[in-house]
Every structure is written in structure tokens, then in C-alpha cells.
Design a protein around this motif. Structure first.
Motif, PDB file in Angstrom:
ATOM      1  N   ARG A 131      -9.789  12.564 -10.020  1.00  0.00           N
ATOM      2  CA  ARG A 131      -9.258  11.595 -10.986  1.00  0.00           C
ATOM      3  C   ARG A 131      -8.759  10.288 -10.325  1.00  0.00           C
ATOM      4  NH1 ARG A 131      -3.912  12.374 -14.247  1.00  0.00           N
ATOM      5  NH2 ARG A 131      -3.231  11.515 -12.055  1.00  0.00           N
ATOM      6  N   ASP A 132      -7.721  10.457  -9.385  1.00  0.00           N
ATOM      7  CA  ASP A 132      -7.093   9.298  -8.813  1.00  0.00           C
ATOM      8  C   ASP A 132      -7.860   8.427  -7.924  1.00  0.00           C
ATOM      9  OD1 ASP A 132      -4.638  10.258 -10.357  1.00  0.00           O
ATOM     10  OD2 ASP A 132      -3.378  10.460  -8.425  1.00  0.00           O
ATOM     11  N   LEU A 133      -8.583   8.868  -7.194  1.00  0.00           N
ATOM     12  CA  LEU A 133      -9.439   8.240  -6.048  1.00  0.00           C
ATOM     13  C   LEU A 133     -10.502   7.462  -6.872  1.00  0.00           C
ATOM     14  CD1 LEU A 133      -9.129   7.671  -3.120  1.00  0.00           C
ATOM     15  CD2 LEU A 133      -7.732   9.366  -4.151  1.00  0.00           C
ATOM     16  N   SER A 134     -11.023   8.011  -7.916  1.00  0.00           N
ATOM     17  CA  SER A 134     -11.982   7.313  -8.983  1.00  0.00           C
ATOM     18  C   SER A 134     -11.403   6.273  -9.492  1.00  0.00           C
ATOM     19  CB  SER A 134     -12.390   8.296 -10.143  1.00  0.00           C
ATOM     20  OG  SER A 134     -13.356   9.295  -9.471  1.00  0.00           O
ATOM     21  N   ILE A 135      -9.904   6.059 -10.094  1.00  0.00           N
ATOM     22  CA  ILE A 135      -9.436   5.110 -10.749  1.00  0.00           C
ATOM     23  C   ILE A 135      -9.315   4.049  -9.726  1.00  0.00           C
ATOM     24  CG2 ILE A 135      -7.142   4.282 -11.434  1.00  0.00           C
ATOM     25  CD1 ILE A 135      -6.936   6.897 -12.930  1.00  0.00           C
ATOM     26  N   PRO A 149       0.712  -1.144   0.072  1.00  0.00           N
ATOM     27  CA  PRO A 149       0.083  -0.005  -0.070  1.00  0.00           C
ATOM     28  C   PRO A 149       0.910   1.194   0.017  1.00  0.00           C
ATOM     29  CG  PRO A 149      -0.760  -1.756   1.623  1.00  0.00           C
ATOM     30  CD  PRO A 149       0.621  -1.899   1.128  1.00  0.00           C
ATOM     31  N   LEU A 150       1.976   1.199   0.549  1.00  0.00           N
ATOM     32  CA  LEU A 150       2.991   2.451   0.745  1.00  0.00           C
ATOM     33  C   LEU A 150       3.569   2.659  -0.475  1.00  0.00           C
ATOM     34  CD1 LEU A 150       5.754   3.137   3.226  1.00  0.00           C
ATOM     35  CD2 LEU A 150       6.099   2.810   0.991  1.00  0.00           C
ATOM     36  N   VAL A 151       3.739   1.403  -1.377  1.00  0.00           N
ATOM     37  CA  VAL A 151       4.375   1.735  -2.714  1.00  0.00           C
ATOM     38  C   VAL A 151       3.332   2.284  -3.603  1.00  0.00           C
ATOM     39  CG1 VAL A 151       5.320   0.693  -4.696  1.00  0.00           C
ATOM     40  CG2 VAL A 151       6.141  -0.218  -2.324  1.00  0.00           C
ATOM     41  N   ALA A 152       2.003   1.967  -3.408  1.00  0.00           N
ATOM     42  CA  ALA A 152       1.024   2.276  -4.375  1.00  0.00           C
ATOM     43  C   ALA A 152       0.783   3.913  -4.319  1.00  0.00           C
ATOM     44  CB  ALA A 152      -0.225   1.721  -4.072  1.00  0.00           C
ATOM     45  N   LEU A 153       0.809   4.402  -2.795  1.00  0.00           N
ATOM     46  CA  LEU A 153       0.555   5.443  -2.335  1.00  0.00           C
ATOM     47  C   LEU A 153       1.458   6.489  -3.225  1.00  0.00           C
ATOM     48  CD1 LEU A 153      -0.893   5.483   1.034  1.00  0.00           C
ATOM     49  CD2 LEU A 153      -1.956   6.563  -0.907  1.00  0.00           C
ATOM     50  N   TRP A 154       2.772   5.908  -2.683  1.00  0.00           N
ATOM     51  CA  TRP A 154       3.954   6.914  -3.184  1.00  0.00           C
ATOM     52  C   TRP A 154       3.954   6.914  -4.696  1.00  0.00           C
ATOM     53  CZ3 TRP A 154       8.561   6.030  -6.056  1.00  0.00           C
ATOM     54  CH2 TRP A 154       9.523   7.075  -5.921  1.00  0.00           C
ATOM     55  N   LEU A 155       3.808   5.958  -5.470  1.00  0.00           N
ATOM     56  CA  LEU A 155       3.676   6.187  -6.943  1.00  0.00           C
ATOM     57  C   LEU A 155       2.593   7.318  -7.189  1.00  0.00           C
ATOM     58  CD1 LEU A 155       4.037   2.503  -7.982  1.00  0.00           C
ATOM     59  CD2 LEU A 155       5.674   4.347  -8.663  1.00  0.00           C
ATOM     60  N   MET A 156       1.388   7.193  -6.515  1.00  0.00           N
ATOM     61  CA  MET A 156       0.170   8.072  -6.899  1.00  0.00           C
ATOM     62  C   MET A 156       0.916   9.418  -6.306  1.00  0.00           C
ATOM     63  SD  MET A 156      -3.812   7.418  -6.124  1.00  0.00           S
ATOM     64  CE  MET A 156      -3.678   7.436  -4.141  1.00  0.00           C
ATOM     65  N   MET A 157       1.220   9.611  -5.225  1.00  0.00           N
ATOM     66  CA  MET A 157       1.426  11.055  -4.912  1.00  0.00           C
ATOM     67  C   MET A 157       2.575  11.597  -5.372  1.00  0.00           C
ATOM     68  SD  MET A 157      -0.995  11.251  -2.773  1.00  0.00           S
ATOM     69  CE  MET A 157      -2.217   9.958  -1.986  1.00  0.00           C
ATOM     70  N   ARG A 158       3.800  10.968  -5.424  1.00  0.00           N
ATOM     71  CA  ARG A 158       5.125  11.587  -5.871  1.00  0.00           C
ATOM     72  C   ARG A 158       5.333  11.575  -7.314  1.00  0.00           C
ATOM     73  NH1 ARG A 158       4.636  13.203  -1.297  1.00  0.00           N
ATOM     74  NH2 ARG A 158       6.106  12.658   0.455  1.00  0.00           N
ATOM     75  N   SER A 207       1.142   8.945 -10.984  1.00  0.00           N
ATOM     76  CA  SER A 207       1.119   7.790 -11.786  1.00  0.00           C
ATOM     77  C   SER A 207      -0.373   7.126 -11.750  1.00  0.00           C
ATOM     78  CB  SER A 207       2.055   6.646 -11.425  1.00  0.00           C
ATOM     79  OG  SER A 207       1.794   5.300 -11.875  1.00  0.00           O
ATOM     80  N   VAL A 208      -0.835   6.971 -12.852  1.00  0.00           N
ATOM     81  CA  VAL A 208      -2.355   6.253 -12.822  1.00  0.00           C
ATOM     82  C   VAL A 208      -1.993   4.915 -12.646  1.00  0.00           C
ATOM     83  CG1 VAL A 208      -4.002   5.667 -14.584  1.00  0.00           C
ATOM     84  CG2 VAL A 208      -3.206   7.863 -14.720  1.00  0.00           C
ATOM     85  N   TRP A 209      -0.978   4.253 -12.747  1.00  0.00           N
ATOM     86  CA  TRP A 209      -0.927   2.961 -12.167  1.00  0.00           C
ATOM     87  C   TRP A 209      -0.545   2.870 -10.802  1.00  0.00           C
ATOM     88  CZ3 TRP A 209      -2.203  -0.886 -15.123  1.00  0.00           C
ATOM     89  CH2 TRP A 209      -1.847  -0.752 -16.765  1.00  0.00           C
ATOM     90  N   GLY A 210      -0.342   3.938 -10.204  1.00  0.00           N
ATOM     91  CA  GLY A 210      -0.147   4.021  -8.787  1.00  0.00           C
ATOM     92  C   GLY A 210      -1.438   3.934  -7.864  1.00  0.00           C
TER      93      GLY A 210
END
Length: 205
Positions: free
Chosen positions: A100-104, A49-58, A61-64
Motif C-alpha cells: 500500500r505505502d510503496l504503491s502510493i 526524505p528522512l522526514v517522509a520515511l519517518w512519517l510513513m514508518m512511525r 501516515s499516507v501523507w508520509g
């Protein structure tokens, strides 16, 4: 662990600090050593979960966001990370990016989760984590429900404050249930679940 080391190095601004942090965890945290030796999934559950959040925030990344949706589908306690993520995105990047991100994330979560839940609701594995709260009803009626509500209220309070320490807030919310379980049950076995907040906590500061 390698990915968490990379993220720790990026967040601290120093590969040396990231490596020092990783070796500190390995040397001083019995739960991490236990997870490595026994091969259980709890440590990985605390990292992805940390990796996903980091990708999304920093990394924007849509993949995050997709990975975050997958992470939320794995354990019920991770659902409480979603309001914190939304509040942080709203504060740092604005409403459009947050929606956008939370919808994905939500679409991914529902696509992965709903088919399994509808097929066999009674044996839906992620709900086992929530069911563990009901054991505290033996101490006091509805105590498990009260703990769940308290966790939600803590999450909403932290999200409403919208502080900049996203990872610190995630650590606090995940730690709430672990510490509560240890205090109420007097069972150190709950300490093993500390890996759910441990790696979030390493990125605070």
C-alpha cells in the motif's frame, strides 16, 4: 532543522538528547554550517526524505508515503531508499502495508516526475546526479556504471537482510556514493554531499 530535531528527540526518547545532537552537528560539521550560511539546498535535501520515511514508518501516515514519493523525484540517488523502505515495512507490518505505502509512493513519484521528463528528457534535472558518475569513466572505462551497479547491489543486499535499522541502511547507501567519489577523485568537495546521509546516521541506535 527544527523538524529533524523533533524527530531525533522522538527517536532517542529524550528532547535533551535531540537538542544535544542538533548542537553537535552545528558545532562539528562544516558542511551543515556551509549549507546554512550559503543557503544551498543540500541540507534540506538530506532532511526531507528522512522526514517522509519517518512519517510513513512511525506514524502510519499516507501523507508520509506521498511525501516520500516527492522526495524520490528530487534526486536520483534517493530512489535507492525505496527497496529499503519496502523491506522494512514488509518485516515490521506485513505485505499489505508495504504494498500500500510503496504503491502510493510510486504513483506520486510518477505523477510528479513523468510530465517533466517527457517534456524535456535531455535537461531533466534529477538525472544530473546520475550523470555525475560518468566523470569517473576518465579514470577507468565504465567505472561510473560500475559504481551505480555497486550501489544498487548494496541496496538490494541490505534490503534482503531486512535488519531493523532502516535509517542506518539509508545512511550506508547514501554514504557509498559520497565516500566513493571522495576516494576516486581525491576531491573533498564531495564531502558536502555528506548531508545526504548525515541526518539518517543521527537516528541510528
Amino acid at each position: 532543522l527544527a523538524v529533524s530535531f523533533y524527530i531525533a528527540g522522538r527517536e532517542s526518547g529524550s528532547t535533551r538528547r535531540g537538542l544535544l545532537l542538533l548542537w553537535t552537528l552545528l558545532a562539528l560539521c562544516p558542511a551543515v554550517i556551509h549549507a546554512i550560511v550559503t543557503g544551498n539546498d543540500q541540507m534540506a535535501n538530506g532532511i526531507y526524505p528522512l522526514v517522509a520515511l519517518w512519517l510513513m514508518m512511525r506514524k502510519n501516515s499516507v501523507w508520509g508515503a506521498v511525501l516520500f514519493g516527492l522526495a524520490l523525484s528530487s534526486r536520483a540517488n534517493f530512489l535507492l531508499l525505496a527497496p529499503l523502505a519496502f523491506a522494512y515495512l514488509l518485516q515490521e507490518y506485513g505485505m499489505l502495508r508495504a504494498v500500500r505505502d510503496l504503491s502510493i509512493t510510486a504513483v506520486t513519484f510518477l505523477a510528479v516526475t513523468l510530465p517533466f521528463y517527457l517534456y524535456d528528457p535531455k535537461n531533466f534535472t534529477p538525472l544530473e546526479g546520475a550523470d555525475r558518475l560518468t566523470r569517473f569513466d576518465e579514470i577507468l572505462p565504465h567505472l561510473g556504471l560500475a559504481l551505480g551497479v555497486a550501489g544498487v547491489l548494496l541496496t538490494l543486499a541490505l534490503a534482503a537482510r531486512r535488519p531493523r535499522s532502516l535509517f542506518g541502511n539509508c545512511a550506508l547507501v547514501q554514504a557509498f556514493f559520497v565516500v566513493s567519489g571522495m576516494l576516486l577523485s581525491h576531491d573533498l568537495g564531495y564531502a558536502g554531499y555528506g548531508v545526504f546521509f548525515l541526518f539518517f546516521g543521527t537516528l541510528v541506535g
